[in-house]
Design a protein around this motif. Structure first.
Motif, PDB file in Angstrom:
ATOM      1  N   ARG A  54      -5.718  25.077  35.492  1.00  0.00           N
ATOM      2  CA  ARG A  54      -4.961  23.938  34.950  1.00  0.00           C
ATOM      3  C   ARG A  54      -3.484  24.083  35.318  1.00  0.00           C
ATOM      4  NH1 ARG A  54      -6.873  21.809  29.000  1.00  0.00           N
ATOM      5  NH2 ARG A  54      -9.125  21.713  29.384  1.00  0.00           N
ATOM      6  N   VAL A 101      -9.756  15.276  37.245  1.00  0.00           N
ATOM      7  CA  VAL A 101      -8.751  15.321  36.183  1.00  0.00           C
ATOM      8  C   VAL A 101      -8.695  13.939  35.534  1.00  0.00           C
ATOM      9  CG1 VAL A 101      -6.335  15.780  35.606  1.00  0.00           C
ATOM     10  CG2 VAL A 101      -7.454  17.065  37.454  1.00  0.00           C
ATOM     11  N   THR A 141      -5.303  17.086  29.884  1.00  0.00           N
ATOM     12  CA  THR A 141      -6.043  18.215  29.321  1.00  0.00           C
ATOM     13  C   THR A 141      -7.546  17.957  29.298  1.00  0.00           C
ATOM     14  OG1 THR A 141      -5.764  17.375  27.056  1.00  0.00           O
ATOM     15  CG2 THR A 141      -4.075  18.882  27.881  1.00  0.00           C
ATOM     16  N   MET A 159     -10.572  17.844  31.940  1.00  0.00           N
ATOM     17  CA  MET A 159     -10.921  18.119  33.329  1.00  0.00           C
ATOM     18  C   MET A 159     -12.377  18.558  33.442  1.00  0.00           C
ATOM     19  SD  MET A 159      -7.460  20.200  34.408  1.00  0.00           S
ATOM     20  CE  MET A 159      -5.882  19.664  33.723  1.00  0.00           C
ATOM     21  N   GLN A 178       1.940  22.922  32.366  1.00  0.00           N
ATOM     22  CA  GLN A 178       0.673  22.647  31.689  1.00  0.00           C
ATOM     23  C   GLN A 178       0.771  22.918  30.191  1.00  0.00           C
ATOM     24  OE1 GLN A 178      -1.803  21.014  32.884  1.00  0.00           O
ATOM     25  NE2 GLN A 178      -2.981  21.110  30.982  1.00  0.00           N
ATOM     26  N   GLU A 203      -0.483  20.643  27.031  1.00  0.00           N
ATOM     27  CA  GLU A 203      -1.358  21.193  25.996  1.00  0.00           C
ATOM     28  C   GLU A 203      -0.695  21.028  24.620  1.00  0.00           C
ATOM     29  OE1 GLU A 203      -4.338  22.154  26.629  1.00  0.00           O
ATOM     30  OE2 GLU A 203      -4.316  22.496  28.797  1.00  0.00           O
ATOM     31  N   ILE A 236     -12.822  25.308  32.962  1.00  0.00           N
ATOM     32  CA  ILE A 236     -11.583  24.530  32.933  1.00  0.00           C
ATOM     33  C   ILE A 236     -11.648  23.421  31.886  1.00  0.00           C
ATOM     34  CG2 ILE A 236     -12.228  22.811  34.671  1.00  0.00           C
ATOM     35  CD1 ILE A 236      -9.382  23.169  35.820  1.00  0.00           C
TER      36      ILE A 236
END
Length: 287
Positions: free
Chosen positions: A50, A82, A86, A88, A247, A251, A270
């Motif tokens: 990620r 994607v 968040t 994926m 990332q 998140e 992932i």
């Protein structure tokens, strides 16, 4: 590998990674947890891949999901859908060696050193990429999956056989032929995934995305499909704290925070919410 600055709302740390043991030197994970605790900031575990994908979000502010990503590095090679920052899903991946791993092993046999990616790329410049016939793998029943073990072995055997027979080997041409075989393994599957999903924005990520042959072939694929192909600058292709910070930001916005008792994980899907995984939390009676 951690990302933080004094004005940050949280502390982000790299979590699942094939190279995690090497990154435990200096106890960065514990130091990051301690930093988050001392500053009363949320602690955010970040999936390695990620993070690689997020490097593009740093380089291209206009880039937004959904998009399709080819992530290729020393520890993994995969096609990732994607859907959101968040959210994926892996559509295909390597069945054995990762692309970057094959580069490292071939570089060692050719005596050009480590890391293999940039060494092979430099050696291949000006070489004849059709001088050596190398295998292109196909995984039965899984058209989006990769395999680099056979290619790696073919190069190693070719070099060893030539050495045993006292025959010369053109390292420049062999490096160029190897790069071509890697690219022609990755790019067609990436193109197929784009055609199957109908996604019109394509992204490359990971250390192997720095390879000049792969980048050229990806640009050509984009022209053929009539779609944009985003590739991070070379400075953001390899592992770096900036991608983890990027990332971690998404998140954090999604509410994906961990605990300071959370341990590292060598592997994780992932798509998995690693912030909810128990590490050493049980030992301390925490979740």
């Amino acid at each position: 590998m951690a990302a933080w600055c004094r004005k940050s709302p949280a502390v982000g740390i790299l979590k699942p990674s094939a190279a995690w043991p090497a990154r435990q030197c200096g106890k960065p994970a514990w130091n990051s947890r301690r930093l988050a605790w001392s500053l009363h900031k949320p602690f955010i575990p970040v999936h390695h891949i990620r993070g690689h994908i997020a490097a593009n979000l740093l380089a291209f502010p206009e880039l937004e999901p959904p998009f399709l990503c080819l992530s290729a590095s020393g520890g993994s090679s995969m096609l990732v859908l994607v859907r959101d920052y968040t959210d994926m899903e892996i559509l295909g991946g390597t069945r054995d060696d990762a692309a970057g791993e094959a580069f490292d092993k071939v570089a060692r046999v050719l005596g050009v050193g480590y890391p293999g990616g940039p060494k092979i790329d430099k050696l291949a410049q000006g070489g004849d990429d059709r001088a050596y016939v190398l295998p292109h793998s196909h995984v039965n029943g899984a058209p989006l999956d990769f395999s680099f073990s056979g290619l790696k072995t073919a190069v190693i055997n070719l070099a060893h056989n030539a050495e045993q027979k006292g025959e010369p080997i053109d390292k420049r041409n062999l490096a160029a032929s190897f790069q071509r075989a890697v690219s022609e393994t990755l790019v067609p599957r990436f193109k197929l995934a784009a055609e199957q999903t109908g996604v019109r924005t394509l992204v490359a990520a990971g250390g192997v995305a720095a390879n000049s042959r792969l980048r050229a072939d990806l640009e050509q694929m984009g022209r053929e499909l009539g779609v944009p192909v985003y590739m991070p600058p070379l400075s953001l292709c390899g592992d770096n704290a900036a991608m983890i910070g990027a990332q971690a930001y998404y998140e954090y916005l999604a509410g994906n925070t961990g605990t300071i008792w959370q341990n590292a994980f060598a592997t994780a899907e992932i798509s998995e919410k690693i912030c909810q995984k128990n590490g050493i939390a049980k030992k301390h009676g925490k979740r």
